[in-house]
Scaffold this motif. Structure first.
Motif, PDB file in Angstrom:
ATOM      1  N   ILE A   1      20.762  16.554 -31.358  1.00  0.00           N
ATOM      2  CA  ILE A   1      19.404  16.152 -31.726  1.00  0.00           C
ATOM      3  C   ILE A   1      18.607  15.825 -30.464  1.00  0.00           C
ATOM      4  O   ILE A   1      17.523  16.343 -30.234  1.00  0.00           O
ATOM      5  CB  ILE A   1      19.452  14.944 -32.681  1.00  0.00           C
ATOM      6  CG1 ILE A   1      20.293  15.295 -33.917  1.00  0.00           C
ATOM      7  CG2 ILE A   1      18.047  14.536 -33.087  1.00  0.00           C
ATOM      8  CD1 ILE A   1      20.600  14.116 -34.818  1.00  0.00           C
ATOM      9  N   LYS A   2      19.171  14.948 -29.648  1.00  0.00           N
ATOM     10  CA  LYS A   2      18.528  14.605 -28.372  1.00  0.00           C
ATOM     11  C   LYS A   2      19.621  14.062 -27.467  1.00  0.00           C
ATOM     12  O   LYS A   2      20.242  13.064 -27.795  1.00  0.00           O
ATOM     13  CB  LYS A   2      17.442  13.545 -28.599  1.00  0.00           C
ATOM     14  CG  LYS A   2      16.565  13.306 -27.373  1.00  0.00           C
ATOM     15  CD  LYS A   2      15.576  12.187 -27.625  1.00  0.00           C
ATOM     16  CE  LYS A   2      14.193  12.639 -28.029  1.00  0.00           C
ATOM     17  NZ  LYS A   2      13.442  13.367 -26.998  1.00  0.00           N
TER      18      LYS A   2
ATOM     19  N   ASN B   1      13.010  18.003 -37.022  1.00  0.00           N
ATOM     20  CA  ASN B   1      12.387  16.869 -37.731  1.00  0.00           C
ATOM     21  C   ASN B   1      11.934  15.804 -36.754  1.00  0.00           C
ATOM     22  O   ASN B   1      10.853  15.245 -36.879  1.00  0.00           O
ATOM     23  CB  ASN B   1      13.391  16.223 -38.700  1.00  0.00           C
ATOM     24  CG  ASN B   1      13.490  16.995 -39.991  1.00  0.00           C
ATOM     25  OD1 ASN B   1      12.927  18.086 -40.103  1.00  0.00           O
ATOM     26  ND2 ASN B   1      14.205  16.430 -40.964  1.00  0.00           N
TER      27      ASN B   1
ATOM     28  N   PHE C   1      16.586  18.432 -46.694  1.00  0.00           N
ATOM     29  CA  PHE C   1      15.427  18.859 -47.473  1.00  0.00           C
ATOM     30  C   PHE C   1      15.092  20.345 -47.321  1.00  0.00           C
ATOM     31  O   PHE C   1      13.941  20.747 -47.424  1.00  0.00           O
ATOM     32  CB  PHE C   1      14.205  17.986 -47.164  1.00  0.00           C
ATOM     33  CG  PHE C   1      14.444  16.555 -47.548  1.00  0.00           C
ATOM     34  CD1 PHE C   1      14.842  16.227 -48.827  1.00  0.00           C
ATOM     35  CD2 PHE C   1      14.289  15.545 -46.620  1.00  0.00           C
ATOM     36  CE1 PHE C   1      15.082  14.905 -49.185  1.00  0.00           C
ATOM     37  CE2 PHE C   1      14.529  14.217 -46.969  1.00  0.00           C
ATOM     38  CZ  PHE C   1      14.935  13.904 -48.244  1.00  0.00           C
TER      39      PHE C   1
ATOM     40  N   GLN D   1       8.928  17.093 -34.893  1.00  0.00           N
ATOM     41  CA  GLN D   1       7.772  17.204 -35.791  1.00  0.00           C
ATOM     42  C   GLN D   1       7.245  15.839 -36.187  1.00  0.00           C
ATOM     43  O   GLN D   1       6.076  15.674 -36.495  1.00  0.00           O
ATOM     44  CB  GLN D   1       8.162  17.965 -37.064  1.00  0.00           C
ATOM     45  CG  GLN D   1       8.180  19.460 -36.868  1.00  0.00           C
ATOM     46  CD  GLN D   1       8.699  20.183 -38.091  1.00  0.00           C
ATOM     47  OE1 GLN D   1       9.210  19.551 -39.023  1.00  0.00           O
ATOM     48  NE2 GLN D   1       8.579  21.487 -38.102  1.00  0.00           N
ATOM     49  N   SER D   2       8.142  14.834 -36.187  1.00  0.00           N
ATOM     50  CA  SER D   2       7.736  13.515 -36.671  1.00  0.00           C
ATOM     51  C   SER D   2       6.834  12.832 -35.657  1.00  0.00           C
ATOM     52  O   SER D   2       6.312  11.763 -35.894  1.00  0.00           O
ATOM     53  CB  SER D   2       8.980  12.658 -36.957  1.00  0.00           C
ATOM     54  OG  SER D   2       9.556  12.212 -35.751  1.00  0.00           O
ATOM     55  N   LYS D   3       6.675  13.440 -34.491  1.00  0.00           N
ATOM     56  CA  LYS D   3       5.844  12.785 -33.458  1.00  0.00           C
ATOM     57  C   LYS D   3       4.362  13.041 -33.712  1.00  0.00           C
ATOM     58  O   LYS D   3       3.983  14.065 -34.210  1.00  0.00           O
ATOM     59  CB  LYS D   3       6.256  13.308 -32.083  1.00  0.00           C
ATOM     60  CG  LYS D   3       7.602  12.724 -31.689  1.00  0.00           C
ATOM     61  CD  LYS D   3       7.979  13.049 -30.269  1.00  0.00           C
ATOM     62  CE  LYS D   3       9.271  12.351 -29.908  1.00  0.00           C
ATOM     63  NZ  LYS D   3       9.760  12.733 -28.601  1.00  0.00           N
TER      64      LYS D   3
ATOM     65  N   ASP E   1      18.840  13.353 -48.416  1.00  0.00           N
ATOM     66  CA  ASP E   1      18.511  14.383 -47.420  1.00  0.00           C
ATOM     67  C   ASP E   1      19.741  15.178 -46.991  1.00  0.00           C
ATOM     68  O   ASP E   1      19.684  16.395 -46.876  1.00  0.00           O
ATOM     69  CB  ASP E   1      17.778  13.774 -46.211  1.00  0.00           C
ATOM     70  CG  ASP E   1      18.550  12.643 -45.539  1.00  0.00           C
ATOM     71  OD1 ASP E   1      19.582  12.220 -46.074  1.00  0.00           O
ATOM     72  OD2 ASP E   1      18.088  12.174 -44.475  1.00  0.00           O
ATOM     73  N   VAL E   2      20.874  14.493 -46.788  1.00  0.00           N
ATOM     74  CA  VAL E   2      22.075  15.213 -46.367  1.00  0.00           C
ATOM     75  C   VAL E   2      22.542  16.140 -47.493  1.00  0.00           C
ATOM     76  O   VAL E   2      22.838  17.314 -47.274  1.00  0.00           O
ATOM     77  CB  VAL E   2      23.199  14.228 -45.967  1.00  0.00           C
ATOM     78  CG1 VAL E   2      24.478  14.982 -45.603  1.00  0.00           C
ATOM     79  CG2 VAL E   2      22.758  13.361 -44.794  1.00  0.00           C
TER      80      VAL E   2
ATOM     81  N   MET F   1      17.612  18.708 -37.582  1.00  0.00           N
ATOM     82  CA  MET F   1      17.249  17.312 -37.354  1.00  0.00           C
ATOM     83  C   MET F   1      16.442  17.156 -36.074  1.00  0.00           C
ATOM     84  O   MET F   1      15.534  16.342 -35.996  1.00  0.00           O
ATOM     85  CB  MET F   1      18.491  16.424 -37.341  1.00  0.00           C
ATOM     86  CG  MET F   1      19.104  16.310 -38.732  1.00  0.00           C
ATOM     87  SD  MET F   1      20.636  15.353 -38.753  1.00  0.00           S
ATOM     88  CE  MET F   1      20.033  13.720 -39.116  1.00  0.00           C
TER      89      MET F   1
ATOM     90  N   GLU G   1      24.546  13.469 -32.188  1.00  0.00           N
ATOM     91  CA  GLU G   1      23.293  13.103 -31.522  1.00  0.00           C
ATOM     92  C   GLU G   1      22.978  13.999 -30.337  1.00  0.00           C
ATOM     93  O   GLU G   1      21.816  14.249 -30.039  1.00  0.00           O
ATOM     94  CB  GLU G   1      23.352  11.637 -31.078  1.00  0.00           C
ATOM     95  CG  GLU G   1      23.202  10.722 -32.266  1.00  0.00           C
ATOM     96  CD  GLU G   1      23.390   9.264 -31.902  1.00  0.00           C
ATOM     97  OE1 GLU G   1      23.600   8.486 -32.826  1.00  0.00           O
ATOM     98  OE2 GLU G   1      23.324   8.921 -30.721  1.00  0.00           O
TER      99      GLU G   1
END
Lengths: 547, 547
Positions: A468-469, A542, A292, A545-547, A286-287, A539, A465
């Motif tokens: 990201i969050k 992602n 992706f 969206q992954s939720k 992925d990296v 990220m 991080e």
């Protein structure tokens, strides 16, 4: 009849056959007998402060030297290198893990010996998951053959293997003389010929071919072949972040780092618009693929790795990666005309100012100052993304855990780099969070008299991080990193905030040889390089969206 | 119909049901969503500098609190706690390992996501080897039941469990309401009655009965029962090194530490000559048994542990350990007459002198100065063997990895101890080698405002190994440990050489609250306590005999 060597001495000799000269680790009572053998052998034992430091050092050593080794005691030592060995597995680094263990005669009636977890085979069962071959040398008559098999697998797959040495067998000699037999994988020369024929036809027919080179080119010692290939064919070369420095970044055919939408737009356009993309030794992580965002059309690709050779949507079995690259380099390739895709030279960074240094300017200054005798050893996070645009010169090296991304790799790895090639001076780029994990391995740097330059990017937390969050869990205690030399009784440290302070400290560090230098660069918590901005954004998307 | 909780929030609530109030770990992108939930929950997140530090802290926390938890990211985090979790398995400490992982929807087509080693299940397969239950919460409709099962197994077996949380399911709610069902092991009350009857008859018939208590008495919360049992029956109590402090060492019925030929002769004689030996919660490891010099006659023994209840050479299945101890304490036991086996009180250590401090005198000084509000947290090696003779007072605790013996346990463990019971001030005994592995976890001590007293026994190397087999690999770099407060911006440090310097530094440390104190005690490389002399001699003999 020749006398057989002892199991321990045979293992030491075979490691030397593969070019191993140093072995990293920490002794313990189950491995003390073998340590004694090592101490009396040509191999040099490098004691680290912690086993994971030994694992990272051996990994980096293997990347440069062709094979590396770590030697630890049972379970408390072995399980402490599991993460470093997993990283070597993921990123194809040929590390031999040697663990002492309770003697076979001590195991009768299954007693609770110290360091044992569940059963005597627990450690081996765990290492089977993260190595390509493993053996407990519990039978003197087969032990030497098992050593041969493990080392051959390590060499062939460029991945870790596990060898466990019960302590009562270290000095034992097999009853029968041993002849090393290497069972090599069988390849089909007709398949190779057909694959090369098809690849050459496609490359010669193409108008806009591009080579995308990755880490296996380095691991299989094919960097010179790659250079010859691009120079003969004039096909430009992009590389992935994991493959960075497989070709000199000053080479006229060098395009830059390809990383999907995360990387520079010109490189992306050249790679994704190629009408024939020759992917050499690629790891499609992925990296590497820009989380992706890469859009690679396999219908227009020739992909060659140690695991498969495929052209368009069909694959060739029983074709060896290295043989394929060798044959391709020597094939009748048309010389393509130059397309002027090389990146424009960067504008000079200019004079350092007295203002606070930013991440972007920091990398610009480092970039301008990297010399041919330096190896960049990069940790995870901001420093990795910032390092994408560093220009690595001919004959230098760039080492980073760019796929497995285990924090804390870089400081211990610099020990492996410096010992594998003493002509290289490591420049370590490491965040404050990663430094707090393993940075005190500088103790081993001092013990070995090495002189890396350590740049700590101190932004007071886990900055990747934060993108990201963010939450209080991303903040960490501030250390006065520059005072670590006082603890270790050696080295030189300086904390810097401005551009001028950094460039002055860099000049001092370069002049200061024989001991490490540490420059702690104070940065704003959210200051970052363009690549991290793009990556963090992606990220975070992602994650939501992954939720 | 009640709304189901999300998977993440249910896990948090169930941890609280078992008394967990703190969770140790380091965030990473695969676990950030759950970290956010934790941050907004009553659980307090304790960020460490390194994952193994979190593992050791959670282990120590579990030993005192009844359950502990560690929360890490996928592979780079999880595999970094493997060794600490293996230690918790070996020494029966109930630690819940929670790992974030790639979302289920990200796993389609098996992409190479960062941190992945071999397959998506590699990490779980490894943890299956070192836990008593494991689950990947990949199905919302079964996730809550899997959480119940894992936590119940952790509680019942007092051993680690593994729970993997794919990041796209943290906030998902099951479709159906969940009712917690705890499937408990089935025991047979008739077997219990028969076993108690036989045990009581043997104990009442005995003339020289002795209780040998070990670590499970502590883990299963039976320390008060043990006290009642010895007080009702007047049977004296010896303990193992792993079980040290399950009974106050000032109790009149306390005999001392039993460790075969390694321990004190009076204790050995009392235990091995007992005509009925009641072994409670024993782990029959090599260290506990004095490197197998113990001579325990099972024909005269009653052995009760969580794994088996056996009397003489027959065993009772389906009898619960805790129920057995409860019933025995309440049974009609004859009151034995006192035999005056308690150790003679030590002579007073006397005034500190200006001469160099020795290991023996160091432990004497500490022993005299330990107070009721102190917990001794002990690392491996010299400090562990020296600590055998420390007198742990009523209500204090002694925590050490005395069976698995993983170096570097103590400093991070002291964080778990202090948070599990804020009324206890940890006194950490740690060698220089072990401190170099994990001592910088003092960073977390500072971040949490804790105030352990750290005693570094600085003998410039791996002294226990020097007694087994010496070589240059046992020497390590000297650190100026006392200057670590300057790096961390908090704490107080002092290097001492003489008795007077030590006692003065101890007095200062005791008075200095709210921040850590570090006393680095300079020792001669071969100076040692009597126990280590005996042990090293025995282990060296094992090593040479094993050849």
């Amino acid at each position: 009849m020749a006398t057989s060597p002892t199991i321990g001495s045979y293992l030491i000799r075979r490691l030397q056959d593969y070019g191993v000269r140093h072995i990293f680790g920490i002794p313990g009572d189950y491995v003390l007998g073998f340590y004694d053998q090592l101490q009396n052998s040509p191999l040099k034992v490098i004691g680290t402060t912690k086993e994971d430091g030994a694992g990272f050092a051996a990994d980096a050593y293997a990347r440069i030297n062709g094979m590396g080794a770590v030697c630890v005691t049972y379970c408390v030592g072995g399980l402490s290198v599991a993460n470093a060995v997993a990283g070597a597995y993921a990123e194809k680094s040929p590390v031999v893990v040697i663990s002492g263990s309770p003697g076979m005669r001590e195991r009768i009636d299954d007693p609770l010996l110290h360091h044992k977890v569940r059963s005597f085979s627990t450690q081996k069962e765990i290492f089977e998951k993260i190595t390509v071959a493993s053996a407990v040398l519990d039978d003197p008559d087969t032990a030497l053959a098992r050593i041969d098999e493990c080392l051959a697998a390590c060499w062939q797959h460029k991945r870790p293997v596990y060898i466990e040495l019960p302590r009562d067998l270290v000095d034992v000699r097999p009853r029968y003389p041993h002849r090393a037999v290497t069972r090599e994988r069988q390849f089909d020369p007709r398949a190779l010929k057909e694959a090369i024929g098809e690849a050459v036809a496609r490359l010669n027919r193409a108008k806009r071919p591009v080579i995308l080179a990755d880490v296996e080119v380095h691991r299989f010692g094919l960097a010179e072949e790659l250079r010859a290939l691009t120079e003969r064919s004039n096909i430009p070369v992009a590389v992935t972040i994991l493959g960075k420095s497989v070709i000199s970044e000053l080479h006229p055919n060098y395009l830059g780092i390809y990383e999907g939408a995360m990387g520079r737009a010109e490189v992306r356009a050249a790679v994704e618009d190629a009408d024939c993309l020759l992917m050499l030794g690629t790891v499609l992580s992925d990296v590497n693929l820009g989380i992706f965002t890469a859009e690679l059309d396999h219908g227009r690709a020739i992909e060659a790795t140690s695991e498969l050779i495929s052209i368009s949507r069909h694959r060739y079995d029983r074709v060896d990666f290295a043989q394929f690259v060798h044959a391709l380099t020597r094939a009748k390739l048309r010389r393509h005309r130059s397309r002027n895709l090389a990146p424009a030279p960067k504008p000079p960074v200019g004079e350092p100012r007295d203002c606070a240094i930013t991440v972007t300017r920091l990398f610009d200054f480092i970039d301008e100052r990297l010399s041919e005798d330096m190896a960049v050893v990069c940790d995870v996070g901001l420093c990795l993304f910032g390092a994408i645009d560093l220009v690595i010169h001919r004959k230098t090296e760039f080492i980073a855990p760019a796929y497995y991304t285990s924090m804390g790799f870089a400081v211990p790895a610099s020990i492996g780099v410096a010992l594998a090639n003493p002509r290289l001076r490591p420049v370590v780029l490491v965040g404050d969070g990663a430094f707090q994990m393993t940075g005190m391995e500088l103790s081993t740097v001092v013990a070995q008299g090495l002189d890396p330059i350590i740049i700590v990017l101190n932004n007071h937390g886990y900055t990747t991080e934060r993108f990201i969050k963010d939450g209080p869990y991303n903040d960490i205690l501030n250390w006065r990193f520059e005072r670590i030399p006082e603890i270790l009784g050696s080295g030189w440290g300086r904390a810097v905030r401005s551009e001028r302070e950094f460039t002055e400290a860099w000049a001092t560090a370069c002049a200061y040889r024989g001991r490490f230098s540490l420059i702690a660069v104070e940065l704003e918590p959210f200051d970052h390089c363009p690549a991290l901005g793009r990556l963090g954004e992606r990220m975070a998307r992602n994650l939501s969206q992954s939720k």
